[in-house]
Motif scaffolding. Structure first.
Motif, mmCIF file in Angstrom:
data_model
loop_
_atom_site.group_PDB
_atom_site.id
_atom_site.type_symbol
_atom_site.label_atom_id
_atom_site.label_comp_id
_atom_site.label_asym_id
_atom_site.label_seq_id
_atom_site.Cartn_x
_atom_site.Cartn_y
_atom_site.Cartn_z
ATOM 1 N N GLU A 183 1.632 4.350 0.844
ATOM 2 C CA GLU A 183 0.281 4.891 0.985
ATOM 3 C C GLU A 183 0.330 6.414 0.980
ATOM 4 O O GLU A 183 1.329 7.014 1.376
ATOM 5 C CB GLU A 183 -0.362 4.431 2.299
ATOM 6 C CG GLU A 183 -0.388 2.917 2.499
ATOM 7 C CD GLU A 183 -1.363 2.205 1.583
ATOM 8 O OE1 GLU A 183 -2.143 2.889 0.882
ATOM 9 O OE2 GLU A 183 -1.347 0.971 1.553
ATOM 10 N N THR A 184 -0.759 7.009 0.571
ATOM 11 C CA THR A 184 -0.854 8.465 0.646
ATOM 12 C C THR A 184 -1.887 8.894 1.689
ATOM 13 O O THR A 184 -2.003 10.065 2.008
ATOM 14 C CB THR A 184 -1.250 9.066 -0.716
ATOM 15 O OG1 THR A 184 -2.456 8.450 -1.151
ATOM 16 C CG2 THR A 184 -0.163 8.831 -1.753
ATOM 17 N N GLU A 185 -2.640 7.932 2.230
ATOM 18 C CA GLU A 185 -3.638 8.244 3.266
ATOM 19 C C GLU A 185 -3.947 6.978 4.054
ATOM 20 O O GLU A 185 -3.692 5.870 3.592
ATOM 21 C CB GLU A 185 -4.915 8.798 2.625
ATOM 22 C CG GLU A 185 -5.455 7.876 1.549
ATOM 23 C CD GLU A 185 -6.666 8.428 0.842
ATOM 24 O OE1 GLU A 185 -7.130 9.526 1.194
ATOM 25 O OE2 GLU A 185 -7.166 7.741 -0.047
ATOM 26 N N ASN A 186 -4.502 7.141 5.250
ATOM 27 C CA ASN A 186 -4.876 5.992 6.104
ATOM 28 C C ASN A 186 -3.797 4.920 6.121
ATOM 29 O O ASN A 186 -4.065 3.736 5.899
ATOM 30 C CB ASN A 186 -6.195 5.364 5.622
ATOM 31 C CG ASN A 186 -7.337 6.350 5.646
ATOM 32 O OD1 ASN A 186 -7.362 7.239 6.497
ATOM 33 N ND2 ASN A 186 -8.253 6.214 4.717
ATOM 34 N N VAL A 187 -2.562 5.360 6.354
ATOM 35 C CA VAL A 187 -1.402 4.478 6.233
ATOM 36 C C VAL A 187 -1.569 3.194 7.047
ATOM 37 O O VAL A 187 -1.383 2.094 6.538
ATOM 38 C CB VAL A 187 -0.117 5.231 6.654
ATOM 39 C CG1 VAL A 187 1.091 4.305 6.655
ATOM 40 C CG2 VAL A 187 0.131 6.408 5.708
ATOM 41 N N ASN A 205 -4.631 0.840 5.924
ATOM 42 C CA ASN A 205 -4.341 0.181 4.652
ATOM 43 C C ASN A 205 -3.280 -0.901 4.825
ATOM 44 O O ASN A 205 -3.364 -1.969 4.208
ATOM 45 C CB ASN A 205 -3.885 1.209 3.615
ATOM 46 C CG ASN A 205 -5.054 2.017 3.072
ATOM 47 O OD1 ASN A 205 -6.141 1.492 2.871
ATOM 48 N ND2 ASN A 205 -4.840 3.298 2.852
ATOM 49 N N ALA A 206 -2.304 -0.628 5.677
ATOM 50 C CA ALA A 206 -1.246 -1.624 5.903
ATOM 51 C C ALA A 206 -1.815 -2.864 6.580
ATOM 52 O O ALA A 206 -1.469 -3.996 6.232
ATOM 53 C CB ALA A 206 -0.130 -1.021 6.738
ATOM 54 N N LYS A 207 -2.708 -2.654 7.537
ATOM 55 C CA LYS A 207 -3.299 -3.798 8.246
ATOM 56 C C LYS A 207 -4.121 -4.662 7.297
ATOM 57 O O LYS A 207 -4.062 -5.893 7.360
ATOM 58 C CB LYS A 207 -4.171 -3.310 9.409
ATOM 59 C CG LYS A 207 -3.344 -2.877 10.612
ATOM 60 C CD LYS A 207 -4.224 -2.337 11.731
ATOM 61 C CE LYS A 207 -3.392 -1.945 12.943
ATOM 62 N NZ LYS A 207 -4.135 -1.138 13.913
ATOM 63 N N SER A 208 -4.884 -4.036 6.439
ATOM 64 C CA SER A 208 -5.688 -4.859 5.527
ATOM 65 C C SER A 208 -4.791 -5.523 4.480
ATOM 66 O O SER A 208 -5.046 -6.652 4.055
ATOM 67 C CB SER A 208 -6.812 -4.045 4.891
ATOM 68 O OG SER A 208 -6.292 -3.076 4.036
#
Ligand code: C5P
Length: 223
Positions: free
Chosen positions: A147-151, A154-157
């Motif tokens: 990821e480049t943002e909101n790591v 984004n991982a949770k979703s």
């Protein structure tokens, strides 16, 4: 024994990019050195597992004790993963190309003086999501998320969307520094919690992850 906690287990790892041909000399790909996936495969083998490493095109030596299958495209990678099943755990580290050219030209596309050719793409299989609902789904299925943002979000979703057991998220933005480098700072996201590992060499990330995989597979804790 405690130092070979994965003895008797089969661990499947995908690593590196995939390469999607456009014509005999051109392709689409992702940036991926393969270093993190190879380090995980090496650590799993060192922990006593039988390891199948399905690798896209990378310039890395095969880790000691690892069975390596080289592939190019996402479809090749999926077929190699299918043939490697069953596995006790799978760690999908490959940076699979999301799209491929809808038609691969058999001859090199000529550079005309007119407009550049249009590239029609179609979607590649999502190997992780496919494996998650496969009849031979490994007991432990681990995905990665670059990821480049909101790591974390984004991982949770991604964990839910792909039905993986864990998502190992790393920051590949300029400041994250994981891309191409030898160090990585990851967050392990599972349904029941989140664990952050400090920045450390990718080989050490591999060992930390393998220790947790051994624990999850029910290996006796190291004494
Ligand atoms: O959706 P995204 O590509 O960010 O998901 C990353 C995770 O999914 C990684 O574990 C990657 O290896 C896997 N993946 C896959 N097949 C794809 C795309 C991603 O196995 N076509």
């Amino acid at each position: 024994p405690a130092h070979r906690p994965l003895y008797g287990k089969h661990v499947l790892v995908t690593a590196g990019p995939t390469r999607e041909a456009i014509d005999p000399v051109r392709y689409l790909s992702n940036r991926s050195s393969g270093k993190q996936g190879f380090a995980i495969a090496a650590a799993a083998a060192a922990a006593g597992a039988r390891v199948t490493l399905v690798a896209g095109p990378v310039a890395l030596p095969t880790p000691l004790g690892v069975g390596r299958i080289d592939v190019e495209s996402a479809e090749d990678m999926q077929a190699a993963v299918r043939r490697a099943l069953p596995a006790d755990a799978a760690v999908m580290v490959a940076a699979v190309a999301d799209w491929r050219a809808k038609t691969i030209e058999h001859e090199k596309i000529k550079k005309h003086s007119s407009a550049p050719p249009a590239l029609i793409l179609e979607e590649n299989p999502d190997i992780l999501a496919w494996l998650a609902t496969h009849p031979d789904r490994p007991g432990l299925l681990v995905g990665f998320a670059a990821e480049t943002e909101n790591v974390l979000d984004n991982a949770k979703s991604k964990l839910q969307r792909k039905r993986a057991d864990w998502i190992v998220a790393n920051d590949v933005s300029e400041s994250g520094g994981a891309m191409d480098g030898d160090d990585n700072a990851v967050v392990i996201v599972a349904a029941d919690g989140v664990e952050r590992l400090d920045r450390m060499p990718k080989h050490q990330v591999g060992r930390e992850l393998v220790a947790r995989i051994a624990q999850a597979l029910g290996a006796p804790a190291e004494v």
